[in-house]
Design a protein around this motif. Sequence first.
Motif, short mmCIF file in Angstrom:
data_model
loop_
_atom_site.label_atom_id
_atom_site.label_comp_id
_atom_site.label_asym_id
_atom_site.label_seq_id
_atom_site.Cartn_x
_atom_site.Cartn_y
_atom_site.Cartn_z
N GLN A 1 0.62 -1.00 0.02
CA GLN A 1 0.25 0.14 0.01
C GLN A 1 1.22 1.15 -0.06
OE1 GLN A 1 -3.24 -0.34 -0.02
NE2 GLN A 1 -3.12 -2.11 0.14
N MET A 2 1.77 1.17 -0.30
CA MET A 2 3.25 2.10 0.37
C MET A 2 3.49 2.14 -1.19
SD MET A 2 5.24 1.38 3.50
CE MET A 2 6.41 2.50 3.59
N PRO A 3 4.33 3.68 -1.97
CA PRO A 3 4.88 3.30 -2.68
C PRO A 3 6.52 2.59 -2.82
CG PRO A 3 4.83 5.78 -1.66
CD PRO A 3 4.07 4.92 -0.84
N ASP A 4 7.17 1.67 -3.78
CA ASP A 4 7.89 1.13 -3.63
C ASP A 4 9.25 1.91 -3.14
OD1 ASP A 4 6.71 -0.66 -4.99
OD2 ASP A 4 8.14 -0.03 -6.88
N SER B 260 14.70 -3.64 -3.69
CA SER B 260 12.62 -3.22 -4.08
C SER B 260 12.22 -3.45 -3.16
CB SER B 260 12.92 -2.43 -5.48
OG SER B 260 11.36 -1.74 -4.90
N SER B 261 11.24 -2.69 -2.49
CA SER B 261 10.07 -3.34 -1.98
C SER B 261 9.12 -3.92 -2.43
CB SER B 261 9.17 -2.66 -0.93
OG SER B 261 9.07 -1.87 -1.83
N ILE C 218 16.62 -0.42 -10.77
CA ILE C 218 15.91 -1.11 -9.72
C ILE C 218 14.23 -1.36 -9.39
CG2 ILE C 218 16.18 -1.78 -7.81
CD1 ILE C 218 19.11 -1.40 -8.06
N HIS C 219 13.35 -0.03 -9.21
CA HIS C 219 12.21 -0.57 -8.91
C HIS C 219 11.38 -1.03 -9.85
CE1 HIS C 219 12.43 1.35 -5.22
NE2 HIS C 219 12.43 2.24 -5.46
N ASP C 220 12.25 -0.40 -11.70
CA ASP C 220 11.35 -0.55 -12.67
C ASP C 220 11.21 -2.28 -13.17
OD1 ASP C 220 9.92 1.60 -12.86
OD2 ASP C 220 11.25 2.53 -13.80
N LEU D 241 6.82 -7.19 4.85
CA LEU D 241 7.70 -7.33 4.90
C LEU D 241 8.47 -7.60 5.90
CD1 LEU D 241 10.23 -6.85 2.49
CD2 LEU D 241 10.46 -4.44 2.70
N TYR D 242 9.35 -7.53 6.15
CA TYR D 242 10.03 -7.94 7.76
C TYR D 242 12.10 -8.02 6.82
CZ TYR D 242 6.51 -11.27 8.90
OH TYR D 242 5.06 -11.32 9.20
N LYS D 243 12.55 -6.71 8.24
CA LYS D 243 14.36 -7.34 7.73
C LYS D 243 14.43 -7.46 9.30
CE LYS D 243 17.42 -3.62 6.15
NZ LYS D 243 18.10 -2.77 5.81
N SER D 244 15.70 -8.53 9.61
CA SER D 244 15.82 -7.56 10.55
C SER D 244 16.67 -6.89 11.75
CB SER D 244 16.97 -9.66 10.69
OG SER D 244 18.25 -8.61 10.35
#
Length: 149
Positions: free
Chosen positions: A40-43, A59-60, A84-86, A125-128
């Motif tokens: 729901q967020m921009p990349d 990228s997310s 990279i997003h693209d 999305l999870y980041k340690s």
Amino acid sequence: MNQKPIYLGNAEINFHLAKVEGQFVEIENENFYKISNCNQMPDFFITIVSDSDHWMFISSNGSLTAGRKDRNNALFPYYTVDKIHDSRGITGSMTYLLVDKDEKRYLWEPFSTESEKIYKIERNLYKSIYGNKIIFEEINADLGVGFRY
């Protein structure tokens, strides 16, 4: 005004909007920061840290570049953030699943733009907390299954 649903074939197009939230969670005895409904967020851009000479920018949306030492040793093309997003669907994970439910067989491609139009999904999305691991998760509420990588 009464809004009629829009269909793609026999499937109603999903316009599900969900609240983006962040919280700390534990997965297999490791602490992560979770962003719920990150689609729901921009990349946005994420870095992965390494204790060696490896590097990764992701990228997310799942597209990425990575390598060793410098850009001349890239495993994937070393591009600017926007490129990279693209690169969604060109680099990163791609999975197709057949899910049997209620006497039917459904095709589901987690993390695709098409799937989120057809199914009610939740992307997390999870980041340690150390910054060295990322988990992408999609939960398909319509099929009652989830996928992580």
